[in-house]
Structure formats: C-alpha cells, structure tokens
Design a protein around this motif. Sequence first.
Motif, PDB file in Angstrom:
ATOM      1  N   ASN A  22       0.199   2.700  -1.523  1.00 46.12           N
ATOM      2  CA  ASN A  22       1.163   3.574  -0.847  1.00 46.12           C
ATOM      3  C   ASN A  22       0.452   4.711  -0.113  1.00 46.12           C
ATOM      4  O   ASN A  22       0.837   5.083   1.001  1.00 46.12           O
TER       5      ASN A  22
ATOM      6  N   SER B 272      -1.112   3.338   3.024  1.00 42.60           N
ATOM      7  CA  SER B 272      -0.054   3.015   3.983  1.00 42.60           C
ATOM      8  C   SER B 272       0.437   4.265   4.698  1.00 42.60           C
ATOM      9  O   SER B 272       0.588   4.284   5.930  1.00 42.60           O
TER      10      SER B 272
ATOM     11  N   ASN C 248       2.442  -2.651   4.575  1.00 46.08           N
ATOM     12  CA  ASN C 248       1.988  -2.982   3.228  1.00 46.08           C
ATOM     13  C   ASN C 248       1.105  -4.226   3.204  1.00 46.08           C
ATOM     14  O   ASN C 248       0.110  -4.282   2.471  1.00 46.08           O
TER      15      ASN C 248
ATOM     16  N   TYR D  44      -2.743  -4.431   1.648  1.00 43.02           N
ATOM     17  CA  TYR D  44      -3.175  -5.335   0.582  1.00 43.02           C
ATOM     18  C   TYR D  44      -4.331  -6.225   1.012  1.00 43.02           C
ATOM     19  O   TYR D  44      -5.183  -6.583   0.201  1.00 43.02           O
TER      20      TYR D  44
END
Length: 333
Positions: free
Chosen positions: A28, A31, A38, A42
């Motif tokens: 988060n 981001s 997201n 990842y």
Amino acid sequence: MQKQEENIQSKTLRILQDILGPEINLANWLSDSLDLKNATVYRIKSGESQLSLAQSVRIIQQEPRLLEELLEEDYNENTAFIRFKPYHDEESFQAFLLQIEKIFSSALTKGEAQLSYIARDLPLFFFLARPKILEYKFAFWCGTLRDKGISTLSSLTHNIAQRIYELYLSIDSIEIWHPLAYYNQILQINIALQEGSINQEEYRLLVEEYKILLDKFSAHLLQNEKKPGVKLNIFNNTLPAMDNCGILKQGGNELVMSALPFANFFSTRHPIIVSEYRRTFSLQQHRSLPISRAGRKQRQQWLNDLQNPAWLLDAIKQHEALWISPDAETSAA
C-alpha cells in the motif's frame, strides 16, 4: 547482472519495510508513494518488475532513512555514513529529540535492547526528565544562557523529552560513571549564578531539581533496576578514556551514538566503528569498579560521594593553598 539487480531491489524493499515498521503495509505504501496499481506493486515485490531510477529516487525522497540504511549495509571500511542533526532553536531541537525517540523506539520494537553507556557527565536522558533542567540546559547548549537567560520551552518539547526518558527507563543498561558526573552539574550552575546567567531563585530551583534526579537514580541503583524487570548495572571509573557515548543493541545489530559539543551526537551502524567502540567500552568496563554488585552500604556510599566528592574538594583546597596571587607576590617582593 539481472540476478544482482534483483538482489539489490529485494534488499531495498526489505530495509524499507523494516524502517516503516510492521504496522505499515509495504504494498500500500509503494502504491501511494509511486502512484502505481496494485498489480504493478506486487510484480515489483516479487522481482518480476524492476524499479526505475526515478522510482527509486522517489522512494528515498519519501523515506530518507532508506539511503542511510543501504549505505551502511554495503559499507566501505574506510568510509562511514553518520547521522547528525544539529539544533539552534526550539524547532530544530524538537527534530533532534525526535531522532533520539525513533532510535530507542526502534530498539525496543526489535527486542533484546540494551544500552552500554559511558557517563563522563550525566547521561543526556537525565536532562530530559525534569522540565526546569531541560530549559536551563537548552539555553546552555545553544549558547544563549549568559545573554538571554533560561529559555521557556513548549509543552510539545517537554512531552517528547519525557517520552525519551521513559524509553531510556525501559531499556536494560550497563553504565560506566565518572565520580564527578553529577557534581560537575552542580559546579556548572554555581558558575552560572556567579556570572549572572541565572538568578538566586533559578539556582535554588535547579538545585532542587538535580536532587530529585539523583534521588530517583539512587532508588534505581539500590534496586539494580530502572523499572521492574529492566536491569541497571553501574560501574565507577575515575579515568575514563571516552567522552559520553552509547552503544545501543537493537536485536542483532548495534548502533553507536557518540558525543559532539553541546550535548549533540552522531550515530552510525558502521561495523568497524561499532567494533572499535565496543572494544574500548569493554576495556573500560574491565578497569572499572562494579558498583551494582557491591553491598547496599557500599552503593549508598558511592551515591553520597557523587553529591559531595570530598577527595576533589580536598584537592582544590590544597591547590588553592599553594597558589600565590600576583598581588601577594608583589607584596612579598
């Protein structure tokens, strides 16, 4: 080459998560900080995608401590990265205090925290414990005491200072004290009174505040604990080879905090510097008298000597008896 880049990125993300703490979700944070979806975040975390130079710079701008940690992990034996946060007014002093608070909070969070401290003068934490003493010392450290007197500090500054003192009380410590560590402060306020930097009432209040500090320290020493379960191990050393400094153990790592003029300090995790400080501290400890292991009567006598070092006062009197003033010398001639 690709494998090395992935390792650097993995290390960067690992250190970043450590700095942010477990309560912050790294995905988060990335981001929000990099304005990424997201799915992209990842892929970066898994190593499928690489951070660009611009993204890396942005992360460091958002969290400057990351660069310090990276430089310390890949250290050069002849180059050290140190942290230093000078202060000249209350705002910069608050930033200085917050730096200390972060260091000690992090150590407690990581577990197995221990402080090894050389107290040639009173430990810095003691000055943070009493508001009147902190205001006096702040003016003294900033060099404004003689011209402007004692500075009034905000409740925010005092709250930060008190939090740091409580953190200090929550960490096991091994402390090597010089027998004049406390008395030097009494001499200092005597001189301040004589030169007019403080008035008689301020002097009286400071003497009372220092006595409260010493009484609290005395209770800790006689119990060998700062708080229930928090160990205090005191040694006495009349010939310290080091100025005030601390080595803070943080889990498996150690951080050196070494004294600079006017109660400032630099800190570093550079392994060679830490090793040298640890070696010197161990030598000092070996040459010191273990006060905490002595009987209660001996510990009480050491505390009494902190307040009234008769051996020093006798030495001063002997020195004064030998001194011949220029006027007396002229009269004798």
